[in-house]
Enzyme design. Structure first.
Site, PDB file in Angstrom:
ATOM      1  N   CYS B  90       0.837  -1.196   0.000  1.00 31.85           N
ATOM      2  CA  CYS B  90       0.000   0.000   0.000  1.00 31.85           C
ATOM      3  C   CYS B  90       0.874   1.249   0.000  1.00 31.85           C
ATOM      4  CB  CYS B  90      -1.014   0.011   1.127  1.00 31.85           C
ATOM      5  SG  CYS B  90      -0.392  -0.535   2.698  1.00 31.85           S
ATOM      6  N   GLY B  91       1.897   1.218  -0.811  1.00 30.09           N
ATOM      7  CA  GLY B  91       2.700   2.412  -1.032  1.00 30.09           C
ATOM      8  C   GLY B  91       3.443   2.851   0.216  1.00 30.09           C
TER       9      GLY B  91
END
Lengths: 146, 291
Positions: B90-91
């Site tokens: 998720c980055g």
């Protein structure tokens, strides 16, 4: 001037209406009715039925506890959980009631409180259903028993 | 120049990666929509509760209306509820959260001891390496946790606060701003902050009727308020997680597609070169035979 009623649970806004004549709620000190021009009030609720009268009709809800606030014809119900009468599952409420009854007989103190709470919730749901049943069967001619 | 077969294999592998990130993006996008809805739907209740608490705040100074959850103490031990995702991809979300929480948990200015209640696997894994003491931990709450799942968390926090094990509880999570922005924030959970009464409502406070009594209403309201703050934090964290994942996977898919384009160009060049050199070979051979 009619009342504005909001029923809010942690998970959703269940109802918002601005044409309510009377709200009858299960206050922790007993059932209480709120009519227009009621004094400002905050009360806790016990599990039970919340009746909303508007025009000639009445809508029933189950609330499992929470708070009710009245301020200048604005009624807010902050419910732990709330359901429309049509959303209540009869079978589930019935089983919950039986299970709570059984637990209550053999429970230790901590469990006892939980069983008691669960019992009063299921009884509240059943009460709302009972009213709904009576109302609809009254219209179609009373059915015996059931 | 790499030979054509190798480039083709490379393209196929990047295509497969793009397929996976694209699928993850679609899944995250649908979960994101639901998680965002839930986070937004929970807001009216929280706002209303703050309002009611505001009406009670005139009483909060009143010794008759005191409550264990309002009691301020000198801070010797702080507890941090740290809400993170269970899964990665998720980055920068998790790294940002960890950096933010690290300043509080490991930073010098917090003062006193710090213990944690990590919610979510990532945060728990991270601070375990620093030997931080955990009072409890929670994982796998699911994509759409309900109040029933979050209540044990707030209950433990209230318990350790009332027992005096900790003197302050902070809540650290990724607040959901919008789909592309999630902001790690710290919210004081306990003691419950005195809610500010809305402007102009000061006068009506004393006129309120409380049933059964102000103390009892306060005693019922406060635990629910704490439950709700935690519930809302976790809903926001879930919305942030899915949003961050959706954006990260979209970027990954875009990057993969770009790489495929580049590689295809290289492949075509190599293929043409090969054909050209083959042609040269043939014409060279023909010329050699003719002469």
């Amino acid at each position: 001037m009619p009342l504005t009623l909001e029923i809010i649970t942690g998970e959703r806004l269940l109802l918002r209406r601005e044409d309510v004549d009377e709200v009858i709620a299960p206050g922790s000190l007993g059932e209480l009715g709120v009519l227009p021009n009621h004094a400002p009030l905050i009360t806790s609720l016990q599990p039970g039925e919340l009746r909303v009268k508007s025009g000639g009709s009445e809508d029933d809800f189950f609330v499992s506890g929470g708070f009710l606030e009245v301020q200048s014809d604005q009624v807010t119900v902050l419910a732990d959980a709330a359901e429309r009468d049509s959303e209540i599952d009869l079978e589930r409420a019935e089983t919950a009631r039986q299970r709570a009854r059984e637990r209550l007989d053999q429970a230790t103190d901590a469990d006892r409180a939980r069983a008691q709470a669960s019992l009063s919730r299921s009884l509240g749901r059943l009460k709302v259903l009972e009213r709904r049943r009576r109302r609809t069967s009254g219209r179609e001619m009373a059915r015996p028993g059931a | 120049m790499a030979n054509t077969r190798e480039i083709r294999r490379r393209i196929r592998s990047v295509e497969n990666t793009a397929k996976i990130t694209n699928a993850l993006q679609l899944v995250a996008a649908s979960k994101m929509r639901r998680a965002q809805d839930r986070a937004l739907q929970a807001r009216p209740y929280a706002e209303k509760m703050r309002e009611v608490l505001g009406h009670l705040s005139g009483l909060i100074g009143d010794p008759d209306a005191s409550h264990a959850l309002l009691e301020r103490r000198d801070v010797r031990e702080t507890s941090v509820i740290f809400v993170t995702p269970d899964r990665g991809l998720c980055g920068g979300l998790i790294a940002n959260l960890e950096r933010h929480a690290g300043e509080i948990v490991l930073g010098p200015e917090t003062g006193g001891d710090v213990s944690m209640i990590p919610v979510g696997r990532k945060g728990s894994d991270y601070f375990r390496r620093f030997g931080v003491n955990y009072h409890a931990q929670f994982q796998e709450l699911g994509d759409y946790p309900g109040l029933a799942e979050t209540q044990p968390i707030s209950r433990i926090a209230m318990e350790e606060y009332i027992n005096g094990d900790v003197d302050r509880v902070l809540l650290v999570y990724a607040s959901f701003v919008n789909t592309v922005t999630q902001m790690p924030i710290t919210v004081p959970l306990l003691p419950v902050e005195r809610a500010d009464a809305a402007e102009g409502e000061e006068a009506s406070e004393s006129e309120y009727i409380f049933e059964p009594s102000p103390q009892e209403v306060l005693a019922e309201l406060l635990p629910r308020y704490v439950d709700l703050l935690v519930y809302q934090a976790i809903l926001e964290a879930a919305a942030s997680e899915q949003s961050a994942r959706m954006v990260a996977m979209r970027n990954a898919t875009d990057a993969a597609n770009e790489m495929i384009d580049d590689l295809t160009l290289v492949y075509n060049k190599a293929r043409q070169e090969q054909i050209t050199s083959e042609l040269l070979d043939i014409t060279g051979g023909v010329e050699a035979m003719q002469s």
